[in-house]
Write a protein that holds these residues in place. Structure first.
Motif, short mmCIF file in Angstrom:
data_model
loop_
_atom_site.label_atom_id
_atom_site.label_comp_id
_atom_site.label_asym_id
_atom_site.label_seq_id
_atom_site.Cartn_x
_atom_site.Cartn_y
_atom_site.Cartn_z
N ILE A 1 37.90 36.82 48.34
CA ILE A 1 36.95 37.93 48.17
C ILE A 1 36.28 37.82 46.81
O ILE A 1 36.97 37.75 45.78
CB ILE A 1 37.65 39.29 48.28
CG1 ILE A 1 38.39 39.42 49.62
CG2 ILE A 1 36.65 40.43 48.12
CD1 ILE A 1 39.29 40.64 49.71
N ASP A 2 34.95 37.81 46.80
CA ASP A 2 34.17 37.90 45.57
C ASP A 2 33.71 39.34 45.41
O ASP A 2 32.77 39.78 46.10
CB ASP A 2 32.97 36.95 45.63
CG ASP A 2 32.12 37.01 44.35
OD1 ASP A 2 32.50 37.75 43.41
OD2 ASP A 2 31.08 36.33 44.30
N MET B 1 52.85 28.63 54.29
CA MET B 1 51.46 28.34 54.62
C MET B 1 50.51 29.11 53.70
O MET B 1 49.51 28.57 53.20
CB MET B 1 51.19 28.69 56.08
CG MET B 1 49.75 28.44 56.51
SD MET B 1 49.29 26.68 56.46
CE MET B 1 50.14 26.10 57.93
N GLN B 2 50.81 30.39 53.45
CA GLN B 2 49.95 31.18 52.57
C GLN B 2 49.98 30.65 51.13
O GLN B 2 48.95 30.63 50.46
CB GLN B 2 50.37 32.65 52.62
CG GLN B 2 49.98 33.34 53.91
CD GLN B 2 50.60 34.71 54.06
OE1 GLN B 2 51.71 34.96 53.61
NE2 GLN B 2 49.88 35.63 54.71
N ASP B 3 51.14 30.22 50.66
CA ASP B 3 51.21 29.64 49.31
C ASP B 3 50.32 28.41 49.21
O ASP B 3 49.62 28.21 48.20
CB ASP B 3 52.66 29.27 48.97
CG ASP B 3 53.52 30.49 48.66
OD1 ASP B 3 52.96 31.52 48.25
OD2 ASP B 3 54.75 30.40 48.84
N ALA B 4 50.32 27.59 50.27
CA ALA B 4 49.46 26.39 50.27
C ALA B 4 47.99 26.78 50.32
O ALA B 4 47.15 26.17 49.64
CB ALA B 4 49.83 25.49 51.45
N LEU B 5 47.65 27.80 51.12
CA LEU B 5 46.25 28.23 51.23
C LEU B 5 45.75 28.87 49.94
O LEU B 5 44.58 28.72 49.57
CB LEU B 5 46.09 29.21 52.40
CG LEU B 5 46.29 28.64 53.81
CD1 LEU B 5 46.32 29.77 54.84
CD2 LEU B 5 45.19 27.65 54.16
N LEU B 6 46.63 29.58 49.24
CA LEU B 6 46.23 30.24 47.98
C LEU B 6 45.85 29.21 46.92
O LEU B 6 45.00 29.48 46.07
CB LEU B 6 47.36 31.15 47.48
CG LEU B 6 47.52 32.47 48.24
CD1 LEU B 6 48.83 33.15 47.87
CD2 LEU B 6 46.33 33.40 47.95
N LYS B 7 46.47 28.05 46.98
CA LYS B 7 46.10 26.99 46.03
C LYS B 7 44.67 26.53 46.28
O LYS B 7 43.97 26.12 45.34
CB LYS B 7 47.06 25.81 46.17
CG LYS B 7 48.49 26.12 45.71
CD LYS B 7 49.40 24.92 45.93
CE LYS B 7 50.84 25.25 45.51
NZ LYS B 7 51.75 24.09 45.78
N LYS B 8 44.23 26.58 47.53
CA LYS B 8 42.86 26.19 47.87
C LYS B 8 41.87 27.31 47.57
O LYS B 8 40.74 27.06 47.13
CB LYS B 8 42.77 25.81 49.36
CG LYS B 8 43.63 24.63 49.75
CD LYS B 8 43.11 23.34 49.15
CE LYS B 8 43.93 22.14 49.61
NZ LYS B 8 43.44 20.87 49.02
N ALA B 9 42.29 28.56 47.82
CA ALA B 9 41.37 29.69 47.66
C ALA B 9 41.19 30.10 46.21
O ALA B 9 40.15 30.66 45.83
CB ALA B 9 41.87 30.87 48.49
N GLY B 10 42.20 29.85 45.38
CA GLY B 10 42.08 30.20 43.96
C GLY B 10 42.46 31.65 43.67
O GLY B 10 43.07 32.33 44.50
#
Length: 362
Positions: free
Chosen positions: A39-40, A95-104
């Motif tokens: 979210i921006d 899975m969320q921990d891995a996605l958070l690395k991509k989302a920032g």
């Protein structure tokens, strides 16, 4: 490497991240839907952000919705306010921990729990001339910017929305039931003794695309002659969402020229394979839900918990095999009143894929 599924809103303020789009129904529980929403807040102008998961049934053509008649029924829906966040956050999944690395830093995890009684993703095969989304059950994750949680779609600007379709699917269970068996005697008025028929399978469950062996034994103690043996497989779809409809569609029909003479015995194993490729023209045939233009197959059999109400499930798919001894007398191979039918239940599913233990996203 696992693939990341992303969808960004038209204004660039929202971006959905998922590490998978298939979520398994294990009958007694369903995999949690775990994703991340980036979210921006700079473009929100005081508005809020929600993410929702909806299960809906579409039972009419999409282009008819424009005349004010909706052919879509929401079966279940849940929303989470993501910004400003309200509620209690569960622990992050791997899975969320891995996605958070991509989302920032602007990534926010979300989790939905799908109730076990909801139907699996199923699409009903359209006719060649039909346009738009096919009828059936689908699951959609939608993130949107709005002033109120329940603002209807026509009040939410499309550029403030992003969506991803997911699937709720079932795989074949690890423990398989013993194969079914049926036997019957057919007594004719003009004969003193009957014809005895036995049909059986080694197991009840078979995978999509695999040959299904069916053993047929016949003891013909009459003076009549069996001209042919016909094997048919039917798909039965119980649609209980908008009305109580049952659709029986033949997905395989094969005739075998094995003649059984009077006062003789017969035993043979037949192998048949029901395939979607042989049923592409049958409108309304239930298929496993598909994503975009991916290949799919005939809908998998629905596995229910003991004593589960079918009405709650909404759409239930099953199969049966019919073995027919054709006694002759009909025109062009048509059935006659003297034909003998034996039925067997069939469970048709996909095998469970190997589990991914190490999450490494592209």
């Amino acid at each position: 490497m696992a693939k990341i599924y992303k969808k960004t809103s038209g204004n660039g303020s929202l971006c959905l991240y998922l590490g998978r789009r298939d979520f398994v129904d294990h009958v007694e529980r369903v995999d949690p839907v775990d994703g991340v929403l980036k979210i921006d807040p700079s473009a929100l102008n005081g508005r809020k952000v929600w993410v929702q998961l909806a299960c809906a049934f579409r039972y009419g053509r999409e282009d008819l919705d424009v005349i004010g008649v909706s052919f879509r029924k929401d079966i279940w829906m849940k929303r989470i306010q993501m910004y400003p966040f309200q509620g209690t956050k569960p622990p992050n999944t791997p899975m969320q921990d891995a996605l958070l690395k991509k989302a920032g830093e602007q990534g926010h995890p979300f989790t939905f729990d799908i109730p076990v009684h909801l139907p699996c993703s199923v699409s009903l095969q359209p006719a060649p001339e039909d346009a738009g989304k096919p009828c059936g059950v689908d699951y959609e994750i939608k993130a949107y910017i709005a002033n109120e949680e329940d603002e209807v779609d026509d009040k939410v600007d499309k550029k403030d929305t992003c969506r991803l379709i997911i699937r709720k699917i079932q795989y074949a269970p690890n423990e398989l039931a013993a194969g079914p068996k049926t036997d019957l005697n057919k007594q004719f008025i003009t004969a003193d003794k009957p014809i005895h028929v036995e049909a059986s399978m080694e197991k009840e469950l078979y995978y999509h695309g695999d040959p299904i062996p069916i053993k047929v034994k016949v003891n013909n103690e009459t003076s009549k002659v069996v001209k042919k043996i016909k094997i048919s497989i039917y798909q039965i779809a119980d649609v209980l969402l908008y009305s109580s409809d049952k659709y029986d569609k033949c997905v395989l029909s094969e005739e075998f020229g094995d003649q059984i003479n009077a006062n003789s015995t017969f035993e043979k194993e037949y192998r048949v394979t029901p395939l979607l490729a042989s049923n592409k023209e049958k409108r309304g045939l239930a298929l496993d839900g598909k994503l975009k233009d991916e290949d799919t197959n005939l809908a998998s059999s629905t596995i229910l918990l003991p004593n589960m109400d079918k009405q709650m499930q909404g759409l239930v798919v099953s199969y049966k095999i019919k073995v027919t001894l054709m006694m002759g007398g009909g025109l062009l191979g048509s059935l006659t009143l003297s034909d003998i039918n034996a039925e067997l239940p069939l469970v048709l599913m996909s095998p469970k894929p190997a589990e991914v233990t190490d999450i490494n996203l592209e």
